[in-house]
Design an enzyme around this catalytic site. Structure first.
Site, short mmCIF file in Angstrom:
data_model
loop_
_atom_site.label_atom_id
_atom_site.label_comp_id
_atom_site.label_asym_id
_atom_site.label_seq_id
_atom_site.Cartn_x
_atom_site.Cartn_y
_atom_site.Cartn_z
N GLU A 106 -26.77 16.70 48.16
CA GLU A 106 -26.42 16.44 49.55
C GLU A 106 -24.90 16.30 49.71
O GLU A 106 -24.32 16.74 50.68
CB GLU A 106 -27.12 15.17 50.04
CG GLU A 106 -28.60 15.38 50.31
CD GLU A 106 -29.37 14.08 50.46
OE1 GLU A 106 -30.15 13.98 51.40
OE2 GLU A 106 -29.18 13.16 49.63
N TYR A 107 -24.31 15.66 48.71
CA TYR A 107 -22.85 15.53 48.70
C TYR A 107 -22.21 16.92 48.70
O TYR A 107 -21.26 17.18 49.45
CB TYR A 107 -22.43 14.73 47.48
CG TYR A 107 -20.94 14.50 47.35
CD1 TYR A 107 -20.34 13.38 47.89
CD2 TYR A 107 -20.14 15.42 46.67
CE1 TYR A 107 -18.99 13.16 47.77
CE2 TYR A 107 -18.78 15.22 46.55
CZ TYR A 107 -18.20 14.08 47.10
OH TYR A 107 -16.87 13.88 46.97
N SER A 166 3.98 -1.01 26.25
CA SER A 166 2.63 -1.31 25.78
C SER A 166 2.54 -2.83 25.61
O SER A 166 3.43 -3.55 26.05
CB SER A 166 2.32 -0.55 24.51
OG SER A 166 3.06 -1.08 23.47
N LEU A 167 1.49 -3.32 25.00
CA LEU A 167 1.29 -4.76 24.90
C LEU A 167 1.27 -5.19 23.45
O LEU A 167 0.85 -4.42 22.58
CB LEU A 167 -0.05 -5.14 25.54
CG LEU A 167 -0.17 -4.90 27.05
CD1 LEU A 167 -1.60 -5.09 27.49
CD2 LEU A 167 0.75 -5.84 27.81
N GLU A 201 -8.09 -9.51 32.38
CA GLU A 201 -8.63 -8.22 32.80
C GLU A 201 -9.26 -7.53 31.60
O GLU A 201 -8.89 -7.81 30.47
CB GLU A 201 -7.48 -7.32 33.30
CG GLU A 201 -6.82 -7.80 34.55
CD GLU A 201 -5.51 -7.05 34.82
OE1 GLU A 201 -5.24 -6.01 34.18
OE2 GLU A 201 -4.75 -7.53 35.67
N LYS A 203 -9.68 -4.62 29.02
CA LYS A 203 -8.80 -3.59 28.49
C LYS A 203 -9.65 -2.32 28.34
O LYS A 203 -10.35 -2.14 27.33
CB LYS A 203 -8.19 -4.02 27.15
CG LYS A 203 -7.13 -3.07 26.65
CD LYS A 203 -6.36 -3.70 25.50
CE LYS A 203 -5.20 -2.85 25.06
NZ LYS A 203 -5.57 -1.53 24.58
N ASP A 220 -10.73 1.34 27.67
CA ASP A 220 -10.24 2.26 26.65
C ASP A 220 -10.11 3.67 27.22
O ASP A 220 -11.05 4.46 27.19
CB ASP A 220 -11.20 2.24 25.46
CG ASP A 220 -10.52 2.70 24.20
OD1 ASP A 220 -9.29 2.89 24.22
OD2 ASP A 220 -11.22 2.87 23.19
N TYR A 249 -4.08 -1.48 37.52
CA TYR A 249 -3.83 -2.85 37.11
C TYR A 249 -2.36 -3.26 37.09
O TYR A 249 -2.03 -4.34 36.66
CB TYR A 249 -4.44 -3.13 35.74
CG TYR A 249 -4.04 -2.10 34.67
CD1 TYR A 249 -2.73 -1.96 34.27
CD2 TYR A 249 -5.00 -1.28 34.09
CE1 TYR A 249 -2.36 -1.03 33.32
CE2 TYR A 249 -4.65 -0.34 33.13
CZ TYR A 249 -3.34 -0.22 32.75
OH TYR A 249 -2.98 0.71 31.82
N LYS A 295 -7.54 -8.07 21.13
CA LYS A 295 -8.34 -6.93 20.64
C LYS A 295 -9.64 -7.44 20.07
O LYS A 295 -9.62 -8.33 19.21
CB LYS A 295 -7.56 -6.20 19.53
CG LYS A 295 -6.38 -5.39 20.04
CD LYS A 295 -6.88 -4.18 20.79
CE LYS A 295 -5.92 -3.04 20.92
NZ LYS A 295 -5.41 -2.37 19.81
N CYS A 299 -35.06 23.84 -0.34
CA CYS A 299 -35.31 23.28 0.98
C CYS A 299 -36.45 22.25 0.92
O CYS A 299 -37.52 22.56 0.40
CB CYS A 299 -35.67 24.41 1.94
SG CYS A 299 -36.21 23.82 3.55
N CYS A 333 -39.54 23.91 2.86
CA CYS A 333 -40.26 25.11 2.43
C CYS A 333 -39.99 25.48 0.97
O CYS A 333 -40.52 26.47 0.48
CB CYS A 333 -39.89 26.29 3.33
SG CYS A 333 -38.21 26.87 3.08
N CYS A 383 -30.84 26.80 4.45
CA CYS A 383 -32.12 27.38 4.07
C CYS A 383 -32.19 28.69 4.83
O CYS A 383 -32.04 28.71 6.05
CB CYS A 383 -33.26 26.46 4.49
SG CYS A 383 -34.86 27.28 4.41
N CYS A 409 -39.33 29.10 7.39
CA CYS A 409 -39.25 27.68 7.05
C CYS A 409 -39.81 26.83 8.20
O CYS A 409 -39.33 26.91 9.33
CB CYS A 409 -37.81 27.30 6.77
SG CYS A 409 -37.58 25.52 6.63
S1 IVH Z 1 -1.12 -3.77 31.25
C1 IVH Z 1 3.36 -3.61 30.44
N1 IVH Z 1 -3.69 -3.95 31.76
O1 IVH Z 1 -3.54 -0.96 27.13
C2 IVH Z 1 1.90 -3.79 30.53
N2 IVH Z 1 -2.97 -2.39 30.13
O2 IVH Z 1 -1.34 -1.67 24.92
C3 IVH Z 1 1.19 -2.52 30.55
N3 IVH Z 1 -4.76 -1.03 29.17
O3 IVH Z 1 -0.89 1.28 27.59
C4 IVH Z 1 -0.24 -2.58 30.35
N4 IVH Z 1 -6.41 -1.91 30.34
O4 IVH Z 1 -3.20 1.97 28.44
C5 IVH Z 1 -2.73 -3.35 31.03
N5 IVH Z 1 -5.93 -4.15 32.34
C6 IVH Z 1 -4.97 -3.57 31.63
C7 IVH Z 1 -5.28 -2.54 30.70
C8 IVH Z 1 -4.23 -1.98 29.96
C9 IVH Z 1 -6.08 -1.01 29.43
C10 IVH Z 1 -4.07 -0.18 28.17
C11 IVH Z 1 -2.92 0.61 28.72
C12 IVH Z 1 -1.71 0.20 27.92
C13 IVH Z 1 -2.32 -0.43 26.71
C14 IVH Z 1 -1.41 -1.55 26.27
#
Ligand code: IVH
Length: 670
Positions: A36-37, A83-84, A114, A116, A118, A223, A311, A405, A408, A423, A428
C-alpha cells in the site's frame, strides 16, 4: 487533472507518506502494508512526472533519484568528529565521575545515558531546515560525502519542522531484521554474506549507486551536534528533545541519571534488554548533561572529557567441543560443524558453530573434547575462537576429515583450487535432500509451510526422491508427519499446487544448477522465455548472453544433458508445473532492436507530452540508459522547451540532439 488540483493531491500524498514513515520508523507500528505504501509512492511519482515543476527537494520521491556516482567527494568537518574513550567496568565509570567533579570543583553531576548503537557515525547538514549534505566520519577531520545514500534512509528528515541551520551527528545502522534479510538474499545468490550489521551498514553507505543503498533499509538515530548557528538548549537532554521536535529520530531509551549509581543501574538494565532491541548495541554512552561544562572540561587529542563509552564485555563463553559433524550441501560441498556442549551466549543457547573447512580446524588446532572459547560474531553467528590448551587432559582426540562422503560413502575430492572437499556423486542422498530444501525455499519455488524439517521427514520416509515427487503428495502422505494437522496439511497441499504457477526463473533457480544463482536464472528466463528452449540451447548461444560466462554456460549444458534431469523435468511437466517465463522478456521489452537499445540518453528541458520521469521510464523500457549529465559517452540528448546548459554542451560535443517531436516519433516507431 488541473495543476491546482494536482498540487493539492501531491501535497496530500507527501504528508501521508511522511506520516507513514513516522509510524513505521519512529513508532514501530506501520499502519499500512508495504504494498500500500508503494501505491502511494507510485501515485506521487506519476503526478510529479506530469507536473515536474511541482517537484521539491523534500518530496519523498527525491530520496532515490540520482545516478550512480563515479566516486565520493571529500568533506572537511568544521568541528572535528571525535571518538570516545572507553570504560570497561564500574571502577572506570567511578573514575570518570570523580575526575569530572574534581575538574569542575563540584560534588553533584548529572549525566545522560544513551545506547551505543553499533553502526557508523554520520554528520548531517541542514540549511534553513533543508537537508543539504551528509558525510561519514572518515578520519574525524575529513569524511566522504554520502548525501545521496543518506537520503534513502526514510527516517532522515529531508525538511525540518523549523528553518534552522545546523549540523547534527548520529549513528546510521542496519536493523537486525534488514540484516537477516540481506544475508538471506546474499546466500541465495551465492554471494559472500556480511559478518555483522555494522559491516553491512558501512557497505551500504559506501555504495556508489544510491539504489543499492536504498534497498538495504538502513535507519538512523541522532545524538550530537556539530557546527550550530542556532541558540540551543542548555542541557544535552533538552537538546535531544529539541532535535526530536525538529523531526529527528532520537533513541527512546535515553535517560537522565542523577548519580553514577543510576548510570550503573541503567547499564545493567540495558544489558538485559539488549537481546530484544531491533538493532545491535555494543555499549552505553554517558555524557555530562549540562552543556555549559563542555568547554571547561575540554577534549584530549581524540575524545571529549565530558563523555565516555562503557563497552559491554565481549560476549564470549567457554564450552566443550564434543564432536565435529560433517554436513553435505546441495552442491556436494562438505563442511564441518562444531557440536558444542550447549552454552548460553548473548541471550541464546549455542550448541553448534560452523567451522567452514578443514584448514580452519588445523589453524585453530582444534581437537575433539577440547575446551574452546566461543563468541557470537556480530553477536549473531556463533564462532569458535580458540582452544584453551591448558585445559587439555590428554583424552582429546585429533580430528580428520573423512575421505568418503558420510551420506553415500563415495570418495570426497578437492575440486581445482577449492579449499572445500566435495562429494561428486550425483545420486548422493544428502545432496538430493539439500537440493529439495533449496527447491522449496523462499527465493526459489517459495512453498509456504514446506521447511527443512518437513522435507527431511518426507525424504526419510521415502515419500520424495526427487522434486517431482512433491507434486504427487497427498493428504494421507502428510498427515502422519510430526506436528501436521488437517489444516496445515491442506494449506501445504494448496501451497504446493500454487507453486506450479511460478514463473520460469523460480523453477530454474530452484533446480540448483551449479553457478546459476537467482540473478542468472532471471537473465536466462528473460532471454529464453521457456525452460524447453533453454534446455536445447547451445553453449555458444548461452555464452552470447550478457551476464552468462563460459563456466555457467558449461554448467547449464551439462545439467540438461543428464538423463535423470530429463526424466525429472518430464514428470514436472506432466504434473502441470509451469515452464514459461511470466515477466516481460527482453524481446517484449523491445530492448533488442529499439532505437534506444544500449544507448545513453540525457533528457533536458520540458516536454509537452510527458514529464521527464515518464520519458525516462519509456527510454529504459526500450533498453536505454538515462543519465544526468552530457558527456562524450552520451548518444542522444532529448531536448524539450527551454533547454539550457545541457543542450549547449551537447552541441559542443557534437552529440545527437532530439527534439520532442522526433522523440515521440522514435517512441512510436518501435
Ligand atoms: S557521542 C564526541 N553517542 O561511538 C562524541 N557516539 O567511540 C561523539 N556512537 O564515533 C560520539 N552511539 O559512532 C555518541 N549515543 C552515542 C553513540 C555514539 C554510537 C558511536 C559513534 C562514535 C563512537 C565513539
Amino acid at each position: 487533472m488541473q495543476k491546482a488540483e494536482a498540487k493539492n493531491r501531491i501535497e496530500e500524498l507527501r504528508r501521508e507518506i511522511d506520516q507513514h514513515n513516522v509510524y513505521y520508523h519512529e513508532q514501530d507500528e506501520p499502519q499500512i502494508s508495504d504494498a500500500e505504501y508503494d501505491i502511494l509512492m507510485r501515485k506521487l511519482l506519476e503526478l510529479e512526472a506530469q507536473f515536474p515543476d511541482l517537484i521539491v527537494p523534500e518530496s519523498p520521491t527525491q530520496r532515490v533519484g540520482g545516478e550512480p556516482l563515479p566516486h565520493f567527494n571529500k568533506v572537511e568537518h568544521e568541528v572535528p568528529m571525535l571518538s570516545l574513550s572507553n570504560a570497561f567496568n564500574e571502577q572506570d565509570l567511578r573514575d570518570f565521575d570523580e575526575r569530572i567533579k574534581r575538574l569542575l570543583g563540584t560534588t553533584e553531576m548529572e549525566y545522560v545515558c544513551e545506547l551505543k548503537v553499533d553502526g557508523l557515525a554520520v554528520s548531517l547538514l541542514y540549511e534553513e531546515g533543508r537537508f543539504v549534505r551528509g558525510a561519514t566520519r572518515g578520519d574525524g577531520q575529513i569524511g566522504e560525502d554520502i548525501t545521496q545514500n543518506l537520503k534513502t534512509i526514510r527516517s532522515l528528515p529531508l525538511k525540518l519542522n523549523k528553518p534552522v541551520t545546523l549540523e547534527v551527528r548520529g549513528e546510521a545502522f542496519m536493523p537486525r531484521s534488514a540484516f537477516t534479510r540481506l544475508n538471506e538474499k546474499k546466500r541465495e545468490k551465492g554471494e559472500a554474506i556480511f559478518a555483522n550489521p555494522r559491516n553491512a551498514a558501512a557497505g551500504s553507505l559506501r555504495q556508489l549507486d544510491p539504489k543499492l543503498a536504498a534497498a538495504r533499509s538502513l535507519d538512523l538515530f541522532l545524538y550530537g551536534t556539530g557546527m550550530v548557528q542556532e541558540e540551543t538548549p542548555p542541557t544535552h537532554s533538552a537538546y535531544l528533545d529539541w532535535l526530536a521536535e525538529l523531526g529527528f529520530r532520537i533513541n527512546p531509551k535515553r535517560r537522565v541519571a542523577r548519580t553514577i549509581e543510576e548510570v550503573v543501574a541503567y547499564i545493567d538494565e540495558m544489558e538485559q534488554a539488549r537481546a530484544d532491541l531491533g538493532y545491535e548495541i555494543d555499549g552505553i554512552v554517558i555524557k555530562v548533561n549540562e552543556r555549559r561544562y563542555y568547554h571547561a572540561l575540554g577534549t584530549t587529542a581524540k575524545s571529549p572529557r565530558w563523555a565516555i563509552a562503557y563497552k559491554f564485555p565481549a560476549e564470549e563463553a567457554v564450552t566443550v567441543l564434543r564432536d565435529i559433524e560433517i554436513k553435505v550441501g546441495r552442491t556436494g560441498a562438505v563442511t564441518p560443524t562444531a557440536i558444542l556442549e550447549p552454552v548460553s551466549l548473548a541471550g541464546t543457547t549455542v550448541s553448534r558453530a560452523s567451522l567452514h573447512n578443514e584448514e580452519i580446524i588445523r589453524e585453530k588446532g582444534l581437537m575433539l573434547g577440547d575446551h574452546v572459547k566461543v563468541k557470537k560474531a556480530g553477536d549473531i553467528i556463533p564462532e569458535v575462537i580458540s582452544v584453551l590448551e591448558e585445559k587439555r587432559t590428554g583424552a582429546e582426540r585429533e580430528f580428520h576429515m573423512p575421505s568418503s562422503c558420510p551420506a553415500c560413502e563415495s570418495q570426497l575430492v578437492h575440486l581445482e583450487e577449492e579449499v572445500a572437499l566435495r562429494c561428486i556423486n550425483p545420486e548422493c542422498p544428502a545432496q538430493i535432500r539439500e537440493g529439495m530444501i533449496h527447491f522449496v525455499s523462499r527465493g526459489a519455488m517459495n512453498i509456504d509451510g514446506l521447511g527443512e524439517k518437513v522435507i527431511i521427514q518426507l525424504f526419510e520416509a521415502g515419500l520424495i526422491q526427487s522434486v517431482a515427487d512433491l507434486y504427487t503428495l497427498e493428504e494421507k502422505d502428510l498427515l502422519p508427519l510430526d506436528r501436521m494437522g488437517e489444516k496445515s496439511v491442506n494449506n501445504l497441499i494448496a501451497a504446493i499446487k500454487r507453486s506450479k504457477e511460478n514463473s520460469m526463473e523460480r523453477l530454474l533457480f530452484g533446480l540448483g544448477i551449479r553457478f546459476v544463482g537467482a540473478k542468472a536464472a532471471q537473465i536466462l528466463a528473460e532471454h529464453f522465455g521457456d525452460l524447453e528452449r533453454l534446455r536445447h540451447a547451445s553453449s555458444e548461444e548461452l555464452e552470447e548472453i550478457e551476464g552468462i560466462g563460459p563456466r555457467m554456460a558449461d554448467s547449464v549444458r551439462m545439467y540438461f544433458a543428464k538423463p535423470e534431469v530429463e526424466q525429472m523435468l518430464m514428470r514436472l511437466q506432466q504434473e502441470g508445473v509451469n515452464f514459461r517465463y511470466k515477466g516481460l522478456t527482453q524481446a517484449e521489452k523491445g530492448a533488442v532492436d529499439s532505437p534506444f537499445a544500449d544507448k545513453t540518453v540525457v533528457i533536458t528541458g520540458t516536454m509537452e507530452a510527458m514529464g521527464r520521469k515518464e520519458a525516462k521510464e519509456k527510454i529504459e523500457a526500450l533498453g536505454g540508459k538515462v543519465t544526468g549529465s552530457v558527456s562524450k559517452k552520451t548518444d542522444y540528448v532529448v531536448a524539450g522547451a527551454s533547454a539550457g546548459s545541457k543542450l549547449e554542451k551537447a552541441k559542443e560535443l557534437g552529440v545527437d540532439v532530439i527534439d520532442e517531436a522526433r522523440f515521440l516519433q522514435m517512441l512510436a516507431d518501435d
